[in-house]
Design a protein around this motif. Structure first.
Motif, short mmCIF file in Angstrom:
data_model
loop_
_atom_site.label_atom_id
_atom_site.label_comp_id
_atom_site.label_asym_id
_atom_site.label_seq_id
_atom_site.Cartn_x
_atom_site.Cartn_y
_atom_site.Cartn_z
N MET A 132 30.67 -27.48 17.58
CA MET A 132 31.22 -27.51 16.21
C MET A 132 30.68 -26.37 15.33
O MET A 132 29.86 -26.60 14.47
N PRO A 133 31.21 -25.16 15.59
CA PRO A 133 30.75 -24.03 14.78
C PRO A 133 31.42 -24.00 13.40
O PRO A 133 30.97 -23.29 12.52
N GLU A 134 32.46 -24.84 13.23
CA GLU A 134 33.24 -24.76 11.98
C GLU A 134 32.54 -25.39 10.78
O GLU A 134 32.88 -25.10 9.65
N VAL A 135 31.61 -26.27 11.06
CA VAL A 135 30.98 -26.97 9.92
C VAL A 135 30.03 -26.00 9.22
O VAL A 135 28.85 -25.91 9.53
N THR A 136 30.58 -25.26 8.32
CA THR A 136 29.76 -24.29 7.58
C THR A 136 30.03 -24.43 6.09
O THR A 136 30.62 -25.42 5.66
N LYS A 137 29.63 -23.44 5.34
CA LYS A 137 29.76 -23.56 3.89
C LYS A 137 31.21 -23.58 3.42
O LYS A 137 31.51 -24.11 2.36
N SER B 256 22.51 -31.40 4.50
CA SER B 256 22.14 -30.00 4.75
C SER B 256 22.33 -29.66 6.23
O SER B 256 22.66 -28.52 6.56
N ALA B 257 22.15 -30.65 7.09
CA ALA B 257 22.39 -30.39 8.51
C ALA B 257 23.87 -30.13 8.77
O ALA B 257 24.24 -29.29 9.58
N MET B 258 24.71 -30.86 8.03
CA MET B 258 26.15 -30.64 8.15
C MET B 258 26.49 -29.21 7.77
O MET B 258 27.30 -28.56 8.41
N GLU B 259 25.85 -28.76 6.72
CA GLU B 259 26.11 -27.42 6.23
C GLU B 259 25.66 -26.38 7.26
O GLU B 259 26.36 -25.41 7.52
N ARG B 260 24.48 -26.64 7.84
CA ARG B 260 23.96 -25.70 8.84
C ARG B 260 24.75 -25.77 10.13
O ARG B 260 24.75 -24.86 10.93
#
Lengths: 306, 223
Positions: free
Chosen positions: A84-89, B81-85
């Protein structure tokens, strides 16, 4: 990930212990847990869940939230980055600031990422109230089939911890272990399918996860060897699979189908019946016989032995 | 329209809110826990269960045990924050470092009959009739079906249940004749979710083995 579980299950797990302590009682100096009224041995639900978690961490790439000792290996994270590389800012911006949606996203992410949260549920409530997740899998206390007799075994160690001890005791100290010479334990468990598959309340506990749970119940004691436990082994796992999510029969009527008898010189005896007290104590799995009543099984219920 | 449900189990813990670190159970099931059992079998946002009477069928007995428990909750902030990372690294909880040994004084060998009815809430649509929900509940309870396995206070104490059909006889009450009238003092009635999740308490009195919740509530409740 495969589809969420949509069948209700009940299960009966038989495991035994030989010369070991299956579950120490912190209130009784780590003696094996006992029901004080019947002298049957007990193993708490959390003790069993701990072993399931440990096995799953060991046997699969699934992550476990409630870890024991050091947290899991770092290379698992590599896998997660790949998955899951999509979960970003970028996602963070799209997300509604509304608390409830945020909370639900959080809970679902935790469920998706941690096997034990998906399975047993978890309490997630600091700051943002993400509430709590109830998992589909529920264990009750395991109880020994017959009364057990815990033994206290004194042992010596040919060394002392401190210098003072060494002088006073001549370099030797004594300790004690508690063992159960033999005990066959029976545990009951439940898998409530709606808590896996319900669109909003479901944790997404999948068919693969379920398969892993059965595997864990079967093999968890094989990877939990220690000085205290002695020889523990799963002896039998009986599943009642319902056709529907809500179930097709009463749980207790299914559990009642599984009975245990004492076997002595080839003769079966009803446990607790007159005269069984005169039998020599059970010391092996072969001293018991588990039977399943398959007659008139309610429609939509399947018995699976593993 | 009312229902009667027979519930029983080997153990139960209806934790007293004032003694919840080392859990001590109330003497009997709370209306709140009884409602939870009914909701485990059938519930929709369109209905709300009200517990009317609780029949206590077995002598009140306690047993204590102590377990290793975890003293921490999952931090939602860390999870966010883990979700964000995009990684779960460092999110696990090392149980050995958050150990608490807690005793539980639980009830053993309990059995109750819960008498309850439901009312339709303002979320009920045109398709929600009382008859529909009552027959859904009865059908499920009769066949042993449940949304999730009901429990007696905490999830490790699973509850068995059976419907007491309309007109059917109640299970036998095994309370000794001098134990059938008791004052359990102030007990939790339920949590009021409409008013900021405040707890409501009532004075639970048992008369001839039966706690009439509404009669007790009529004598007063407290928040």
């Amino acid at each position: 990930m495969s589809t969420p579980v949509t069948n209700r299950y009940e299960f009966v797990l038989f495991f035994d212990v030989t010369n070991g302590n299956p579950n120490g009682d912190p209130d009784a100096g780590n003696m094996p847990r006992l029901d004080p009224e019947t002298n049957q041995g007990l193993v708490s639900d959390v003790a069993l869940k701990r072993k399931v978690r440990n096995y799953v961490a060991l046997a699969s790439g699934n992550r476990i939230y409630m870890t024991e000792g050091s947290t899991l290996n770092l290379h698992h994270d590599e896998a997660w980055k790949a998955v899951m590389p999509e979960v970003t800012k970028a996602d963070e911006k799209k997300k509604l600031p509304k608390e409830e949606a945020k909370a639900r996203a959080l809970t679902q992410w935790m469920c998706a990422n941690f096997w034990d949260i998906r399975t047993f549920g978890a309490v997630m409530s600091t700051g943002v109230n993400a509430g709590q997740v109830r998992g589909p899998v529920q264990f009750s206390f395991a109880r020994s089939v017959e009364p057990i007799l815990p033994l206290e075994v004194s042992i010596t160690r040919m060394a002392a911890t401190t210098e003072a001890d060494a002088e006073a005791k001549g370099g030797r100290t004594m300790g004690r272990k508690h063992i159960v010479p033999y005990g066959l334990y029976r545990a009951h468990g439940y898998v409530s399918a709606p808590l896996a598959s319900h669109p909003s309340k479901g944790t997404g506990f999948s068919e693969d996860d379920l398969e892993l749970l059965w595997q864990a119940l079967d093999q968890m004691f094989d990877h939990d060897r220690s000085a205290a436990r002695g020889e523990m082994a799963t002896r039998k796992l009986i599943l009642f699979r319902h056709d529907s999510a809500l179930g097709n029969a009463r749980a207790q009527s299914l559990f009642d189908r599984v009975s245990v008898e004492r076997i002595y010189q080839g003769q079966p005896y009803v446990i607790g019946s007159e005269g069984t007290g005169n039998l020599p104590p059970a010391r092996h799995w072969s001293d018991y016989r588990v039977s399943i009543d398959r007659a008139d099984l309610p429609q939509g219920v399947e018995i699976i032995e593993r | 329209m009312g229902i009667r449900l027979h519930v029983w189990g080997e153990r139960a813990c209806f934790t007293r809110p004032e003694l919840k670190v080392e859990r001590v159970s109330y003497d009997v099931i709370t209306p709140s826990a009884a409602r939870g059992i009914l909701e485990a079998i059938h519930w929709k946002p369109a209905i709300r269960w009200h517990v009317d009477r609780i029949h206590v069928l077995r002598p009140i007995r306690f047993q204590s045990f102590r377990r290793n428990e975890v003293g921490a909750k999952i931090s939602a902030r860390n999870a966010a924050s883990a979700m964000e990372r995009g990684t779960t690294q460092g999110l696990g909880l090392a149980v050995d470092e958050n150990r608490q040994q807690r005793a539980t004084l639980a009830l053993i060998d309990v059995a109750y009959v819960i008498e309850a009815h439901f009312t339709l809430t303002d979320r009920a649509g045109p398709e929600d009739s009382a008859a529909k929900h009552i027959s859904m509940f009865n059908r499920r309870a009769e066949q042993g079906q449940c949304f999730h396995r009901p429990c007696l206070g905490t999830r490790e104490f699973a509850a068995d249940f059976a419907l007491v059909p309309e007109g059917g006889a109640l299970p036998v009450c095994e309370l000794a004749s001098d134990k059938r009238d008791q004052d359990f003092g102030w007990m939790l009635h339920d949590i009021d979710f409409d008013h900021g999740n405040t707890s409501r308490f009532y004075r639970a009195m048992m008369r001839d083995g039966v706690i009439d919740v509404n009669a007790c509530l009529a004598e007063g409740s407290a928040r």
